[in-house]
Design a protein around this motif. Sequence first.
Motif, mmCIF file in Angstrom:
data_model
loop_
_atom_site.group_PDB
_atom_site.id
_atom_site.type_symbol
_atom_site.label_atom_id
_atom_site.label_comp_id
_atom_site.label_asym_id
_atom_site.label_seq_id
_atom_site.Cartn_x
_atom_site.Cartn_y
_atom_site.Cartn_z
ATOM 1 N N ASN A 27 -9.369 7.701 6.730
ATOM 2 C CA ASN A 27 -9.164 6.254 6.671
ATOM 3 C C ASN A 27 -9.833 5.589 5.474
ATOM 4 N N VAL A 67 -12.470 10.620 10.749
ATOM 5 C CA VAL A 67 -11.989 9.248 10.634
ATOM 6 C C VAL A 67 -12.319 8.682 9.255
ATOM 7 N N LYS A 114 -12.077 1.362 8.658
ATOM 8 C CA LYS A 114 -11.092 0.387 8.191
ATOM 9 C C LYS A 114 -11.767 -0.751 7.418
ATOM 10 N N LEU A 131 -7.364 8.118 14.419
ATOM 11 C CA LEU A 131 -8.180 7.363 15.373
ATOM 12 C C LEU A 131 -8.877 8.309 16.325
ATOM 13 N N TYR A 175 -13.519 4.045 13.874
ATOM 14 C CA TYR A 175 -12.261 3.510 13.341
ATOM 15 C C TYR A 175 -12.492 2.161 12.675
ATOM 16 N N THR A 184 -11.684 7.629 19.485
ATOM 17 C CA THR A 184 -12.405 6.602 20.227
ATOM 18 C C THR A 184 -13.547 7.234 21.014
#
Length: 262
Positions: free
Chosen positions: A117, A113, A162, A97, A158, A99
């Motif tokens: 991910n 990321v 995802k 993660l 993120y 941000t």
Amino acid sequence: MMELSGIASKVALVTGAAQGIGAAVARTLAEAGALVAAADRNTERLGTAVTKLEADGLTARGYPVDVSDSAAVDALVRLVEDEQGPVDILVNAAGVLHTGSIVELPDRHWSEVFSVNAGGVFNVSRAVARRMIPRRRGTIVTVASNAAGVPRVNMAAYAASKAASAQFTRCLGLELAGHGIRCNVVSPGSTDTPMLRTMLGEHTDPAFAVEGSLAAYRVGIPLRKLAQPSDVADAVAFLVSDQAGHITMHDIYVDGGAALHV
């Protein structure tokens, strides 16, 4: 948790198994009798997690790997099958993660990321699926996030990664269904993990996530509590069990209602 069948004595490869949700999944599957191949790039934490499982009489082996490295992943899957047998269960739980505001997000954060991910899910799923197909059996679960379906301030990389991993897993499930292989997604909301505490900040009570934030367009959690990693692990265990034998391409939100099922 209800008694689940179809897990005992199966080899279960779990990525991101050193801590948080991945560690909880590894424990839950091991407690159900799986032979757990626990994978993570953090070798120190991975060793600690595996030692704890073994101390409790559970079967687990640690495998250091960076899931963003496709060659390393191929070697990992080959090693696991050589040492433990065919992988019948794969859980993609590795994740990172970063941000920040989109206009200020560094290239390297966006790239990392996505490489873990989304790219990691692709690398590991592809390597395992290639071996599952001729056996005509297996089940794959990807741990995504409710952020994949609900926009979040300062979480664009993120959330997008995802969303990519969730849609990839559904497409994978469609392609593999004819081979008897099921692929599903579990999407947690705010869960009491090191990742959540890092995101909220060292001095912020994680219960802040329960209340939500009008300024950040977060509605909070209707069930008025954070998820525990074991809550997510229980959903994963159900999906890889025989009890979910007719479920594929599904996405279970384990978020206490935070996404409002929008």
